[in-house]
Design a protein around this motif. Structure first.
Motif, mmCIF file in Angstrom:
data_model
loop_
_atom_site.group_PDB
_atom_site.id
_atom_site.type_symbol
_atom_site.label_atom_id
_atom_site.label_comp_id
_atom_site.label_asym_id
_atom_site.label_seq_id
_atom_site.Cartn_x
_atom_site.Cartn_y
_atom_site.Cartn_z
ATOM 1 N N UNK A 1 0.770 -0.967 -0.072
ATOM 2 C CA UNK A 1 0.227 0.274 0.250
ATOM 3 C C UNK A 1 1.230 1.509 0.071
ATOM 4 N N UNK A 2 1.723 1.199 1.023
ATOM 5 C CA UNK A 2 2.907 1.844 0.478
ATOM 6 C C UNK A 2 3.167 3.151 -1.063
ATOM 7 N N UNK A 3 2.879 2.230 -1.636
ATOM 8 C CA UNK A 3 3.610 2.276 -2.721
ATOM 9 C C UNK A 3 2.582 3.941 -3.385
ATOM 10 N N UNK A 4 1.272 4.065 -2.703
ATOM 11 C CA UNK A 4 0.024 4.679 -2.967
ATOM 12 C C UNK A 4 1.152 6.192 -2.658
ATOM 13 N N UNK A 5 2.458 6.411 -2.108
ATOM 14 C CA UNK A 5 2.653 7.371 -1.538
ATOM 15 C C UNK A 5 3.472 7.675 -2.203
ATOM 16 N N UNK A 6 3.739 6.821 -3.240
ATOM 17 C CA UNK A 6 5.027 8.016 -4.766
ATOM 18 C C UNK A 6 4.508 9.455 -4.605
ATOM 19 N N UNK A 7 5.451 10.308 -4.904
ATOM 20 C CA UNK A 7 4.921 11.466 -5.792
ATOM 21 C C UNK A 7 4.214 11.397 -7.015
ATOM 22 N N UNK B 1 -1.200 10.658 9.628
ATOM 23 C CA UNK B 1 0.805 10.824 9.830
ATOM 24 C C UNK B 1 0.861 12.351 8.733
ATOM 25 N N UNK B 2 -0.116 12.902 7.157
ATOM 26 C CA UNK B 2 0.378 13.719 7.136
ATOM 27 C C UNK B 2 0.324 14.062 5.701
ATOM 28 N N UNK B 3 0.152 12.954 4.763
ATOM 29 C CA UNK B 3 0.089 12.281 3.508
ATOM 30 C C UNK B 3 -1.371 12.215 3.506
ATOM 31 N N UNK B 4 -1.289 13.022 1.455
ATOM 32 C CA UNK B 4 -2.843 13.088 0.953
ATOM 33 C C UNK B 4 -3.340 14.259 1.218
ATOM 34 N N UNK C 1 -1.640 20.147 -0.997
ATOM 35 C CA UNK C 1 -0.418 21.142 -1.026
ATOM 36 C C UNK C 1 0.316 20.046 0.096
ATOM 37 N N UNK C 2 0.622 19.357 0.790
ATOM 38 C CA UNK C 2 1.305 18.431 0.897
ATOM 39 C C UNK C 2 2.729 17.572 0.071
ATOM 40 N N UNK C 3 3.699 17.083 -0.161
ATOM 41 C CA UNK C 3 4.698 16.923 -0.394
ATOM 42 C C UNK C 3 4.292 15.405 -1.429
ATOM 43 N N UNK C 4 3.800 14.664 -0.798
ATOM 44 C CA UNK C 4 3.417 13.972 -1.833
ATOM 45 C C UNK C 4 1.935 14.346 -2.358
ATOM 46 N N UNK C 5 1.606 14.853 -1.744
ATOM 47 C CA UNK C 5 -0.137 14.654 -2.658
ATOM 48 C C UNK C 5 0.599 15.949 -4.325
ATOM 49 N N UNK C 6 1.575 16.805 -4.433
ATOM 50 C CA UNK C 6 2.009 17.144 -5.620
ATOM 51 C C UNK C 6 2.747 16.070 -6.986
ATOM 52 N N UNK C 7 2.602 16.705 -7.512
ATOM 53 C CA UNK C 7 3.460 16.191 -9.397
ATOM 54 C C UNK C 7 5.090 16.144 -8.549
ATOM 55 N N UNK C 8 5.087 14.971 -9.332
ATOM 56 C CA UNK C 8 6.924 14.625 -9.513
ATOM 57 C C UNK C 8 7.376 14.704 -9.972
#
Length: 305
Positions: free
Chosen positions: A148-154, A292-295, A298-305
């Motif tokens: 599931x942590x793959x969903x945290x990839x930017x 935990x602050x994801x999604x 404006x969070x870093x992991x919610x922006x395009x990489x």
């Protein structure tokens, strides 16, 4: 008071192995690991892990870490070079054999198919598993699918879209890394399972569209699933992981897209393991990730990489 065993956990400096190490420490075990730098060793020492500086490509450097160790949890780095993998598995398994360990638990970090697939990611793992089995060490092979942590990839969850290179209409049993670690610890605590190859997957199999529905419910916004072309996925990963690793991952996703039905399903997890580790439903995992602050907007992991 019972004295707990010493267990060597490869990869304890990373996310997956680190989760296993933490759980073992909580249960009172002494945990050893191998890291490549003295700085990293010092960091892990502060966490209560006995860290030895070594390298998987240097057999002699692994000897000290096995001192007094009775069990080994083996997790190898992602690498699609066959010769390096052969060296890694030979050095780690031989070191365990020389140390007369009682049990080796090997997390393959992916499916291992019985037949040749032409996909490097799968065919390499089959050879690694064969080496473990022929060593004579009592061993348990654990096979997860996708974390599931793959969903945290930017960029994966972004702009009201969940983009991932799997089909929209075929179900996959995702697992959290914490649950995978719990299964690893369960295996280490149950040597009677030696000789078995065990799938470890989450409690539910979800299609891409169902993934999007659950993300929508938690994030309180409409999320659409987009079956990302494998070529686009490979292109995005290459700058981060290198061309060879990106190509190896891409080949595995192409195979999955055509053979999803061959992947393990939730009901294939043995009853005793499932009772001990029921598994985290995706919707609960997403809620925890948000806490935990994801999604968050404006969070870093919610922006395009």
């Amino acid at each position: 008071m019972e004295t707990k065993e010493k267990i060597l956990v490869y990869g304890a400096g990373g996310v997956q192995g680190g989760a296993v190490a933490r759980k073992l420490l909580e249960e009172g075990y002494t945990v050893h690991t191998v890291v490549r730098s003295s700085d990293k060793a010092a960091q892990l020492q502060e966490q209560g892990i006995t860290a030895f500086v070594g390298d998987l490509s240097d057999a002699d450097s692994l000897t000290s870490a096995h001192g007094g160790v009775s069990k080994v949890f083996l997790l190898l780095p992602v690498d699609y070079d066959l010769e390096r993998n052969r060296q890694f598995i030979r050095n780690t398994v031989d070191a365990a054999k020389h140390a007369n360990v009682k049990l080796l638990v090997f997390n393959t970090s992916g499916s291992v198919l019985d037949d040749d697939t032409g996909v490097t990611a799968f065919d390499i793992k089959r050879e690694l598993v064969a080496y473990v089995k022929q060593s004579g060490i009592p061993s348990i092979i654990l096979q997860p699918i996708f974390y599931m942590e793959n969903f945290l990839i930017p960029g994966v969850v972004d702009n009201q879209t969940l983009a991932y290179p799997v089909p929209a209409d075929r179900a996959i049993a995702w697992i959290s890394m914490e649950d995978a670690a719990a299964y690893g610890v369960y295996a280490l605590n149950h040597p009677e399972l030696a000789g078995q190859t065990l799938p470890i997957v989450g409690p539910e199999a979800l299609t891409g569209n169902q993934l999007a529905e659950q993300f929508s419910a938690v994030l309180d916004q409409e999320i659409q699933f987009y079956s990302l072309p494998v070529e686009a996925f490979e292109g995005a990963l290459a700058p981060l992981l290198g061309k060879d690793t990106a190509a190896g991952l891409a080949d595995s996703y192409r195979w999955v897209g055509l053979n999803t039905k061959l992947l393990p399903q939730p009901e294939q997890v043995i009853d005793k393991m499932r009772t001990s580790v029921p598994g985290t439903p995706l919707i609960e995992w997403v809620k925890k990730a948000m806490q935990d602050g994801f999604f968050a907007p404006g969070s870093e992991l919610n922006r395009n990489s």
